[in-house]
Design an enzyme around this catalytic site. Structure first.
Site, mmCIF file in Angstrom:
data_model
loop_
_atom_site.group_PDB
_atom_site.id
_atom_site.type_symbol
_atom_site.label_atom_id
_atom_site.label_comp_id
_atom_site.label_asym_id
_atom_site.label_seq_id
_atom_site.Cartn_x
_atom_site.Cartn_y
_atom_site.Cartn_z
ATOM 1 N N HIS A 54 0.063 5.229 3.063
ATOM 2 C CA HIS A 54 -1.097 6.034 3.461
ATOM 3 C C HIS A 54 -2.423 5.286 3.376
ATOM 4 O O HIS A 54 -3.466 5.842 3.722
ATOM 5 C CB HIS A 54 -1.168 7.298 2.606
ATOM 6 C CG HIS A 54 0.034 8.174 2.773
ATOM 7 N ND1 HIS A 54 0.199 8.985 3.866
ATOM 8 C CD2 HIS A 54 1.140 8.316 2.014
ATOM 9 C CE1 HIS A 54 1.362 9.619 3.757
ATOM 10 N NE2 HIS A 54 1.955 9.225 2.653
ATOM 11 N N LYS A 91 2.259 5.598 10.480
ATOM 12 C CA LYS A 91 1.170 6.493 10.082
ATOM 13 C C LYS A 91 -0.112 6.039 10.793
ATOM 14 O O LYS A 91 -0.200 6.175 12.002
ATOM 15 C CB LYS A 91 1.110 6.567 8.567
ATOM 16 C CG LYS A 91 2.340 7.362 8.086
ATOM 17 C CD LYS A 91 2.628 7.368 6.624
ATOM 18 C CE LYS A 91 3.862 8.241 6.379
ATOM 19 N NZ LYS A 91 4.568 7.955 5.161
ATOM 20 N N SER A 114 1.265 10.623 -1.791
ATOM 21 C CA SER A 114 1.375 11.266 -0.487
ATOM 22 C C SER A 114 1.130 12.762 -0.511
ATOM 23 O O SER A 114 0.823 13.341 0.519
ATOM 24 C CB SER A 114 2.732 10.961 0.150
ATOM 25 O OG SER A 114 3.773 11.212 -0.753
#
Ligand SMILES: *Cc1c(COP(=O)(O)O)cnc(C)c1O
Length: 383
Positions: free
Chosen positions: A206, A236, A178
């Site tokens: 991610h 996200k 990250s």
């Protein structure tokens, strides 16, 4: 920390450039944001596909609230589990090609759930040094022997696995790191997990929505194994909130029975679950957005390559490493005065002397906007 020491400790954080403040957004999440009445071009969110304020997703939440009301009113095991949650889980499992999936209120809760349910005292977890804090917390909370291997170092991991006689072993990694944006070598990790009879737990916070045509890092490598546990967050690229764990049916049933962060918490609002299917459809149809992201990533790498600031990332997380806390904070402040919001990331989030600006790309950025940012960063950092 005693009550009477708090103020002095906060001043100390200030003095060492490590105090954290929250910016309060006065606009929806996006690339154009408003903070304190000022407009900024933001390179700071994890909304990689720009779906967080997508009209179809907003409408899905509204319709979900009309159909299901506002709150779930109970935990999943006590009438909080609605048909909306059930259908979202089935859609998520299908989307990532696994037998079953389980919804969580957050990725943090999902990580604690898996780790504390599968390993305990006498067992061993093997964790990459750069794993997300929530994975580390899960490892600590599990009370298993917590062994950390050097970042992406398969030889080091294998040494640790070979030396362990723990009855249950679990390897835990971020699929996309990250703060650096680089990726875990998933096929080789799965091979090690097979060889040493370990679980492989992959946190794809991610990668989901971005990699593998949106189906995530594991799909990108076309991996499938009952011992591979997949976790991705919905806050996200998916533009919502929450997270899910996907794997074999026995694993999911075990989590329903054992995971304390699943059992002792109120189910997410059903409207949110009702919007998951729409988010998945938007992700599936976001080919052009992923293409744009790819162009932005390539441009960023091309411009930073050969500079002292470059990382090694082929994902929307592009680090611009400056070293000291102070340089990072000063650069972020200078950019802010010129209308760019790029967060400075300092220890303990990153290693000492690894302070950086974390450029986070969104499919809604223009190449010209990225170029203008990099022009500024490269000229300011050199001063
Ligand atoms: C954001 C993040 C989490 C936590 O997910 P939330 O849904 O925000 O709680 C977990 N792991 C990684 C790698 C993350 O980046």
């Amino acid at each position: 920390m005693r009550l009477q020491d708090l103020s002095a400790a906060l001043l100390e954080l200030d003095a060492s450039h490590r105090r954290r403040y929250r910016a309060t957004l006065e606009s929806p999440q996006g690339v154009d944001i408003v903070i304190d009445g000022e407009e900024y071009l933001s390179f700071a969110s994890n909304d990689y596909l720009g779906l967080a304020d997508h009209p179809s997703l907003v409408r899905a939440l509204q319709q979900g609230a009309d159909r299901w009301g506002a709150g779930s009113g109970a935990s999943h095991l006590l009438t909080g589990h609605t048909l909306a949650h059930q259908q979202a889980e089935e859609e998520l499992a299908g989307f990532v090609g696994r037998e079953a999936a389980l919804l969580f209120g957050s990725g943090y809760a999902a990580n604690l759930a898996v780790l504390t349910s599968l390993v305990g005292r006498g067992d061993a977890v093997f964790a990459d040094k750069l794993n997300h804090a929530s994975l580390n917390d899960g490892c600590l909370l599990s009370r298993a022997d917590f062994q950390r291997f050097r970042h992406n170092d398969l030889d080091h991991l294998e040494q640790l696995l070979a030396a362990s006689d723990a009855p249950t072993k679990l390897i835990a990694v971020d699929a996309v790191y990250s703060m650096d944006g680089d990726q875990a070598p998933l096929p080789a990790l799965l091979a090690l997990a097979e060889r040493y009879d370990a679980w492989l737990y992959v946190d794809d916070a991610h990668g989901f929505g971005v990699l593998g045509d949106g189906r995530g890092s594991v799909a990108a490598h076309d991996l499938s194994s009952e011992r591979l546990i997949y976790m991705a967050t919905l806050g996200k690229a998916a533009g919502l909130a929450g997270a899910f764990v996907a794997g074999g049916r026995p694993l999911i049933d075990w989590l329903v029975n054992k995971a304390r962060t699943y059992i002792f918490t109120t189910a997410q609002p059903p409207a949110l679950a009702a919007a998951v299917g729409v988010s998945l459809r938007l992700i599936a149809e976001a080919g052009e957005r992923r293409e744009r992201l790819g162009q932005l990533i390539a441009r960023c790498r091309q411009r930073l390559d050969g500079t002292p600031y470059a990382g090694q990332s082929a994902t929307p997380i592009q680090p611009f490493v400056v070293g000291s806390d102070e340089s990072a904070v000063l650069l972020a402040d200078a950019l802010r005065r010129q209308g760019y919001w790029v967060p400075a990331v300092r220890p303990p989030t990153v290693p000492e002397n690894g302070s950086r600006l974390r450029i986070s790309l969104s499919a809604r950025h223009e190449l010209s906007q990225l170029d203008a940012l990099l022009d500024l960063m490269l000229s300011q950092a050199a001063n």
